[in-house]
Enzyme design. Sequence first.
Site, PDB file in Angstrom:
ATOM      1  N   CYS A   1       1.859 -10.496  18.008  1.00 37.04           N
ATOM      2  CA  CYS A   1       2.877 -11.173  16.974  1.00 37.04           C
ATOM      3  C   CYS A   1       3.604 -12.200  17.549  1.00 37.04           C
ATOM      4  O   CYS A   1       2.859 -13.054  17.748  1.00 37.04           O
ATOM      5  CB  CYS A   1       3.536  -9.691  16.247  1.00 37.04           C
TER       6      CYS A   1
ATOM      7  N   HIS B   1       0.974  -5.274  15.477  1.00 39.47           N
ATOM      8  CA  HIS B   1       1.607  -4.584  16.760  1.00 39.47           C
ATOM      9  C   HIS B   1       0.761  -3.547  17.188  1.00 39.47           C
ATOM     10  O   HIS B   1       1.050  -2.403  16.855  1.00 39.47           O
ATOM     11  CB  HIS B   1       2.920  -4.112  16.063  1.00 39.47           C
TER      12      HIS B   1
ATOM     13  N   GLU C   1       1.073  -1.674  19.737  1.00 39.05           N
ATOM     14  CA  GLU C   1       1.864  -0.881  20.449  1.00 39.05           C
ATOM     15  C   GLU C   1       2.352   0.278  19.390  1.00 39.05           C
ATOM     16  O   GLU C   1       2.986   1.277  20.037  1.00 39.05           O
ATOM     17  CB  GLU C   1       2.700  -1.546  21.250  1.00 39.05           C
TER      18      GLU C   1
HETATM   19  N1  GLN Z   1       7.791 -13.755  12.329  1.00 33.52           N
HETATM   20  C1  GLN Z   1       8.142 -13.582  13.680  1.00 33.52           C
HETATM   21  C2  GLN Z   1       8.225 -14.854  14.848  1.00 33.52           C
HETATM   22  O1  GLN Z   1       7.966 -15.649  13.905  1.00 33.52           O
HETATM   23  C3  GLN Z   1       7.067 -12.740  14.453  1.00 33.52           C
HETATM   24  C4  GLN Z   1       7.205 -11.222  13.744  1.00 33.52           C
HETATM   25  C5  GLN Z   1       6.851 -10.041  14.839  1.00 33.52           C
HETATM   26  O2  GLN Z   1       6.756 -10.443  16.017  1.00 33.52           O
HETATM   27  N2  GLN Z   1       7.085  -8.985  14.296  1.00 33.52           N
HETATM   28  O3  GLN Z   1       8.505 -14.883  15.643  1.00 33.52           O
END
Ligand code: GLN
Length: 207
Positions: free
Chosen positions: A80, A178, A180
């Site tokens: 992410c 994610h 994890e």
């Molecule tokens: N939208 C977040 C970002 O731009 C990422 C979201 C996340 O890691 N769950 O960093």
Amino acid sequence: MTPAVGILALQGDVREHSEALAGLGAEPVAVRTPADLDRVDMLVLPGGESTTMSLLLDSSGLLEPLRERLAGGMPAFGTCAGMILLAEEIIDGRPDQHRLGAIDISVRRNAFGRQVDSFETDIDVEGLDRPFHAVFIRAPVVERAGPDVEVLAEVPGPGGTSRAVLCRRGPVLVAAFHPELSGDDRLHRLFLETADQTEGGSVNVRP
Ligand code: GLN
């Protein structure tokens, strides 16, 4: 060797990654300083907020040492926000947001829109025999993957298209979701096994 696997611990979900890695026989190490980074063989960059992490990379002094380790081939797994940090190009980022350029992809932040903040879905992953339950939270998407990048999983996009959400280039693995949070360690295992291939078979992964 028992690999010392760093988890970038400036912000974001560190504990769940630690548990998954420890369960596979790795030694998780929270990385907050350049000295911590020196101790680890590879690094997980967790989810969180990539613009905040970018600022904290500056204030912690980790930005340049991290760039150097990645340029030297350190295996890395970005999830992410971690995927955003590792990308070559960030679309809809802050103009001053750092990118580490460890994998030749263009990533759009918050790509699934504000309406659908989070969702969960089962995805087929190249090389896994059953689907992986993926949790997406304000997730990015890979809009472009370079010629050396393998796309390992996609989700359906608008108008019958598909959008890449799991990619690999050499020892660098990135997920828009994610892994994890699913109670399923198969992608952490894939990361350790990929690292093992690039480290010449010296990484022990618990069977
Ligand atoms: N939208 C977040 C970002 O731009 C990422 C979201 C996340 O890691 N769950 O960093």
